[in-house]
Each structure stands twice: as structure tokens, then as C-alpha cells.
Design a protein around this motif. Structure first.
Motif, PDB file in Angstrom:
ATOM      1  N   SER A  47       0.811  -1.227   0.000  1.00 44.40           N
ATOM      2  CA  SER A  47       0.000   0.000   0.000  1.00 44.40           C
ATOM      3  C   SER A  47       0.835   1.262   0.000  1.00 44.40           C
ATOM      4  N   LYS A  48       1.976   1.237   0.677  1.00 43.19           N
ATOM      5  CA  LYS A  48       2.756   2.477   0.822  1.00 43.19           C
ATOM      6  C   LYS A  48       3.135   3.046  -0.552  1.00 43.19           C
ATOM      7  N   LEU A  49       3.664   2.166  -1.431  1.00 43.45           N
ATOM      8  CA  LEU A  49       4.028   2.623  -2.778  1.00 43.45           C
ATOM      9  C   LEU A  49       2.790   3.069  -3.548  1.00 43.45           C
ATOM     10  N   ASN A 104     -15.882 -17.604  -9.536  1.00 46.04           N
ATOM     11  CA  ASN A 104     -16.347 -17.440 -10.918  1.00 46.04           C
ATOM     12  C   ASN A 104     -16.140 -16.007 -11.403  1.00 46.04           C
ATOM     13  N   LEU A 105     -14.934 -15.499 -11.186  1.00 44.46           N
ATOM     14  CA  LEU A 105     -14.602 -14.164 -11.695  1.00 44.46           C
ATOM     15  C   LEU A 105     -13.139 -14.141 -12.122  1.00 44.46           C
ATOM     16  N   CYS A 106     -12.736 -13.031 -12.735  1.00 45.57           N
ATOM     17  CA  CYS A 106     -11.347 -12.884 -13.173  1.00 45.57           C
ATOM     18  C   CYS A 106     -10.646 -11.902 -12.246  1.00 45.57           C
ATOM     19  N   SER A 107      -9.642 -12.384 -11.527  1.00 41.80           N
ATOM     20  CA  SER A 107      -8.897 -11.514 -10.617  1.00 41.80           C
ATOM     21  C   SER A 107      -7.424 -11.832 -10.768  1.00 41.80           C
ATOM     22  N   THR A 108      -6.604 -10.797 -10.592  1.00 43.19           N
ATOM     23  CA  THR A 108      -5.173 -11.031 -10.742  1.00 43.19           C
ATOM     24  C   THR A 108      -4.347 -10.085  -9.898  1.00 43.19           C
ATOM     25  N   GLY A 109      -3.137 -10.535  -9.562  1.00 45.58           N
ATOM     26  CA  GLY A 109      -2.211  -9.738  -8.782  1.00 45.58           C
ATOM     27  C   GLY A 109      -1.399  -8.817  -9.672  1.00 45.58           C
ATOM     28  N   LEU A 110      -1.121  -7.620  -9.167  1.00 43.60           N
ATOM     29  CA  LEU A 110      -0.360  -6.620  -9.909  1.00 43.60           C
ATOM     30  C   LEU A 110       0.502  -5.849  -8.928  1.00 43.60           C
ATOM     31  N   GLY A 111       1.376  -5.004  -9.451  1.00 45.52           N
ATOM     32  CA  GLY A 111       2.174  -4.152  -8.593  1.00 45.52           C
ATOM     33  C   GLY A 111       1.392  -2.940  -8.115  1.00 45.52           C
ATOM     34  N   SER A 112       2.056  -2.150  -7.267  1.00 48.99           N
ATOM     35  CA  SER A 112       1.390  -1.013  -6.644  1.00 48.99           C
ATOM     36  C   SER A 112       0.981   0.055  -7.661  1.00 48.99           C
ATOM     37  N   ALA A 113       1.822   0.305  -8.679  1.00 49.18           N
ATOM     38  CA  ALA A 113       1.498   1.341  -9.670  1.00 49.18           C
ATOM     39  C   ALA A 113       0.283   0.948 -10.493  1.00 49.18           C
ATOM     40  N   ASP A 114       0.189  -0.333 -10.886  1.00 51.42           N
ATOM     41  CA  ASP A 114      -0.973  -0.782 -11.654  1.00 51.42           C
ATOM     42  C   ASP A 114      -2.261  -0.625 -10.854  1.00 51.42           C
TER      43      ASP A 114
END
Lengths: 175, 418
Positions: free
Chosen positions: B39-41, B131-141
């Protein structure tokens, strides 16, 4: 962009494949240290404790497959960049690390890397898609970066891109 | 063009375009989140943009779970900044002790079948179970998604994983997903969406589906959507939401690859040090001494995990040489486990209870191993140094059943033999 040439020294690691973001910057530092220059002192520490001392500004990380797998921590490319790393050259990258690197303005080069020796001096010709060995004479070609990534790099990263365009502007022609 | 996969349908809908694998789209994001390590970034980026309110359709959350409660003044300062941000920008805050982001976000009812969700944590793919589309990303995204309500995506190709048959005794979803990761390798599904189908999947409850979707990123995948069925509807009903349908892949959808697994062939597995794809039969690792056992995390800290563990531990005590650490995935799960009696059983067996949250998984607090320790854990990563100590520590990943069987015996143990 077309004329951009980077020169620096290659740093290789063991393991060569699947270097994960925990190895790039460990959770025991990144949860408490917010200053990237401080984090940079611990970059790659778990697989090469001397790396932070050895790396010079402008150097390259060289690896095999799936570089940057694991956690989404953006501190991984940021700490590498803060340590002076100018680009990464690997056979392939994990998805989140790939986005994160371009988002913060660190270019990733995808090509064959087996020929590159640890410590070897390299030149990257971004415009012509070539990595050239300056000590040995090996070289490799790489495909031009995807348009989306070129736009993000050109704008200085994702947040500068959003700031500049007030949103996403990824459908331009040549960059 | 043939029919569409779940990923193609969700991204077509959210980008109001007719997109297929390989296309780049800018799509509306339904919900986004970050945790205390990322969260900080994100907040710095958002402040740089002049952020006031999230534009994602259903809002945004920040979750304090990775170092929670805080182990140090440095982390406390970061937690303080996150609390201030959440108040100023009306971002939902899940404070320390509420649980792991990948349990409290589903419990919050903010994400629904067919949604597009992003999170600044690599295991955000867990919500595919719903039943959904979720994904991990970096702080800027994630900052960009919160600020604009949108994000760019490359539409992924899909692998369909068909799991037939049914698993045997004391073998479960963790063993299935470890089997698949062992087959595919750490980059075997990079950038892909994994759709899980088959008879075995239909019988797996929501907790087990979350275990499996959670780990698709360990083979490089972007999404891990399950089909919508009665299990999905019943789970939403349990959190007070009535949802009758979801998003289905078309019968003529184009899959890049199909993988078949017969669940009746699957046996208890471990991921041996120091790679998640270094998957072996538990039987081949039996006898390796264990110093610490950990039951918890976004992979296996849910009610059915605690109950399976309690069933094996009832009336017994863990081995005197083993520190047995338990971190429930959420406060709600902790309360349910207390009500059911399972939690009492765990405590009486010798469990060391830490707050709902990530526990010692990522090496920040609450159970850092000692030099030379062997750890058996229900978590999802076993990299060198992962749990906060890189001095010859070996981490083995396994199911709750295998972890507690090993805790009882003081060495790695096939739970079927107990």
C-alpha cells in the motif's frame, strides 16, 4: 528511443532460472523499509550476499527463464533500479514482474542468455534489438518491445503516462 | 472466431469490445485492493496523481495482514499511513486482526461472479474460485486502476484443466493443485487463464476452490476462474447475498491447451525445498524431521482446513519437538472454528495461536524459523529465506492433513497412514 544504447557489466546468479522476487528483495526488509536506496543495499542478498557492493550504475542482471516469479512486490524492480541496474536480460519473465518493471521505467530484454558470462561487458542496442558482448564477441537479437511497453517507457512509466494523458493512451502509432 | 472463454467474456464485457486472446484492451475494473506490504508505494503514486476517491465500480480496500499486529515501530508507521489514507479517501480498511486479504475481501461481499478484480498481492487470483477474473499486480498498476477505474490487459489464452474422478481419503484440493503445479512447472502457465472443470471440481467446496485458485500464480497464471454452480450460489448465500448465475465459457470456446487429471490417481503431495514446482509424494519424504508446522494462510487457513486438522488431532498432542503454529484466515473463521469446537481441539493439541492474518508465511513475524529448521506449512511458497531466515531453513508445502500428521509424529508423515 531508436538510438538508445546501454553499456554495462553482466551479473549472473545461481539459480539461473526462476529467480523469484523474494530473492530480489526479501520480505524481511521490504515490509519495514520504504526508502529504495536503503532497500537497494539488500537487493539479491539471499542468493548473492555481495551483490549490492559489486553492482555499478548501468550494469545488467542476466538470467534464464521466468525471472521475477512469485510475489507482486513492486519493490523488486524498484530496488534493482535504485541499486543502479539499467536493464535485465533474460530468456523469459513472470507476468507481474514484467508489468512492474515497465511501469517504473526499467527495461526488460528477452533473448537467449546462455552465452553471456558473469562479469562480461555488454552493450544493448534498443533500437536495433541487439545484445552485443564487448569482451567475448557473442551476441543475441531480440524482438522490438511491444508497443504498449514502448509507450510506457517513453512516458517514463505508468503513473507519468496517466498524468500526461489523463488516462490510458496506448493506441498510438509509432513511438 | 469460435466461442469465448471466461477470461474473454469478462474482458469483452468490461472493455465493451469483442476481444479474444492476444488482444490488448483497456477494461473497467470492478474492485481493487492492496495490503500492508504494497500500500505504501500505491499511496505515494495516488498522492502524486492527486487521488480523491476510487473510480472502480465497487470501490477499493486496504488490508493490514502481512505484518499484523505490527511487530515494530517501522511497520506501525506504515500501518498509520495506510489508516490515514483510508479515512481521507474513503477506502475500506480491514485493520489488523480481521484476517488475510484473500479471505476478508470475499467475505466482504464486494466482489461478484463475472467481475474483474485487481490487487497488489500476487495471490489475488484466489477470487477465481468465485467465478470471476482476478489477478495480482504491482502497486502502480493498482494505483492506476483506482485512479482511472480502468486498466490495460492483454487478453490471456486459456488452459482448461479437467479433473475427473474423486480424491481418496485425507487427500484434497491442496494435493490436486500441487499435482498440477508439479506437472506444469513454475512457468508452465505464464500469462494464461486456467479454467477448472470436471466431476472432481463439482464436489469441492468453496474453501478448496480458493486453495486451488490461490496457487495458479505458482505456475505463472493470470486468472484461475471456476464455473458458477450450486457451491458458488450457496457460498454467496452464506454471506447473505443472493446470486443466481455467473459467467460461463461457451461450448465452442477455444482453449490453447487441455490438461486431464484423474483425481483418484492423486496422492498426498509436498512441494520440497526450495521450489513450489518441486512436487513429490509425501510417501517419498516420510521420516524427514520437522521442527515447525504451520496451519494457515490465504491457501489453507479456512474453516474446512481447521476442521480437517482438528479431526486428525482430536485427543492427541503434537510432538514435543514441533512448534505447531495456527493462524486462522479471518476473524469470522476463527469465531466459526471456536463455535464448532474445532479450535478447542487445536489448542488442546498444542497449537500456538497467532492473530488472523498471514502469520509467519512471509517472514515478517509470528514464527520465524531457527537456523537449520525444517518447516512443514500449508502456505503457497517455499523459497529460501521466505519465512524470514535464510540460514539453511527448509520449507515443505503440504495439505492441512499432511501438516498436522507430521506435527503429531515430529517427522513428515502421510496422513493416510495415521
Amino acid at each position: 528511443m531508436a538510438s538508445t544504447r546501454l553499456e554495462g557489466r553482466a551479473h549472473r546468479f545461481e539459480p539461473n532460472d526462476d529467480i523469484n522476487t523474494d530473492y530480489i528483495i526479501s520480505g524481511r526488509y521490504k515490509f519495514k523499509i520504504g526508502d529504495m536506496q536503503e532497500l537497494a543495499k539488500h537487493v539479491m542478498e539471499d542468493i548473492d550476499p555481495d551483490f549490492a557492493q559489486k553492482v555499478d550504475s548501468g550494469d545488467f542482471i542476466v538470467a534464464g527463464r521466468n525471472f521475477g516469479c512469485g510475489s507482486s512486490r513492486e519493490q523488486a524492480p524498484r530496488a534493482l533500479k535504485a541499486a543502479g541496474v539499467a536493464a535485465i536480460i533474460a530468456r523469459s519473465y513472470a507476468r507481474i514482474f514484467y508489468r512492474n518493471s515497465f511501469n517504473i521505467g526499467l527495461p526488460l530484454i528477452t533473448c537467449e542468455t546462455d552465452w553471456i558470462e558473469d562479469g562480461e561487458r555488454l552493450a544493448i542496442d534498443l533500437g536495433n534489438g541487439k545484445v552485443i558482448g564487448l569482451d567475448g564477441g557473442g551476441n543475441a537479437e531480440f524482438s522490438p518491445l511491444p508497443l504498449t511497453m514502448r509507450i510506457l517507457l517513453e512516458d517514463g512509466g505508468l503513473i507519468p503516462h496517466i498524468k500526461k494523458h489523463g488516462g490510458f493512451s496506448l493506441e498510438r502509432g509509432e513511438v | 472466431m469460435g466461442g469465448k472463454t471466461i477470461a474473454e467474456k469478462v474482458l469483452s464485457d468490461r472493455s465493451t469490445s469483442d476481444c479474444h486472446a492476444g488482444d490488448i484492451v483497456v477494461a473497467a475494473v470492478d474492485y481493487c485492493m492492496a495490503q500492508d506490504g504494497t500500500s505504501k508505494l500505491m499511496i505515494e503514486e495516488l498522492e502524486n496523481l492527486g487521488f480523491e476517491r476510487a473510480r472502480t465500480k465497487s470501490g477499493m480496500a486496504v488490508v493490514l495482514d502481512h505484518s499484523a499486529p505490527s511487530p515494530s515501530a517501522e511497520v506501525s508507521r506504515i500501518h498509520g499511513e495506510i489508516r490515514r489514507f483510508s479515512k481521507e479517501c474513503e477506502v475500506e480498511l480491514h485493520d489488523v486482526g480481521e484476517g488475510v486479504c484473500h479471505q476478508v475481501i470475499p467475505e466482504s461481499g464486494k466482489i461478484r461472479p463475472g467481475d474483474l478484480v485487481v490487487g497488489a498481492d500476487s495471490h489475488t487470483c484466489t477470487y477465481g474460485a468465485l467465478n470471476l477474473c482476478s489477478t495480482g499486480l504491482g502497486s502502480a498498476d493498482v494505483a492506476a486502476a483506482a485512479f482511472t477505474g480502468k486498466l490495460w490487459f492483454r487478453v490471456p489464452e486459456t488452459y482448461r484443466v479437467n479433473i475427473s474422478g474423486s480424491v481418496g481419503e485425507r487427500t484434497g484440493p491442496k494435493d490436486l493443485i500441487l499435482t498440477l503445479i508439479g506437472m506444469m512447472g513454475a512457468d508452465g502457465a505464464t500469462y494464461k487463464s486456467i479454467e477448472f472443470v470436471g466431476d472432481a471440481i463439482r464436489t469441492i467446496g468453496m474453501d478448496g476452490r480458493m486453495t486451488m485458485a490461490n496457487m495458479v500464480v505458482e505456475m505463472g497464471a493470470k486468472f484461475g476462474p471456476f464455473q458458477f454452480d450450486d457451491v458458488t450460489a450457496d457460498w454467496y448465500d452464506s454471506i447473505g447475498m443472493k446470486i443466481d448465475n455467473g459467467v460461463e465459457s461457451d461450448a465452442d470456446a477455444v482453449y490453447e491447451r487441455e490438461v486431464d487429471i484423474d483425481a483418484s490417481d492423486v496422492v498426498p503431495k509436498v512441494a520440497a525445498p526450495h521450489r513450489v514446482d518441486n512436487v513429490r509424494d509425501v510417501a517419498d519424504c516420510e521420516g524427514i524431521e520437522v521442527n515447525q508446522a504451520f496451519l494457515g494462510t490465504c491457501t489453507n487457513g479456512r474453516l474446512s482446513d481447521l476442521m480437517s486438522a482438528a479431526k486428525i488431532l482430536k485427543g492427541k498432542r503434537v510432538h514435543e519437538n514441533v512448534r505447531f503454529i495456527v493462524a486462522p484466515a479471518s476473524r469470522r473463521i476463527l469465531a466459526e472454528a471456536v463455535r464448532s469446537g474445532a479450535f478447542g481441539t487445536l489448542i488442546e493439541s498444542g497449537a500456538i495461536v497467532v492473530a488472523p492474518g498471514c502469520g509467519p508465511c512471509v517472514g515478517t513475524h509470528a514464527g520465524v524459523p531457527s537456523d537449520g529448521d525444517n518447516v512443514i506449512s500449508t502456505a503457497n511458497r517455499n523459497f529460501m529465506g521466505r519465512m524470514g531466515n535464510n540460514s539453511n531453513v527448509s520449507i515443505y508445502l503440504a495439505s492441512p492433513e499432511t501438516v498436522v500428521a507430521s506435527a503429531l509424529n515430529g517427522h513428515i508423515t502421510d496422513p493416510r497412514g495415521l
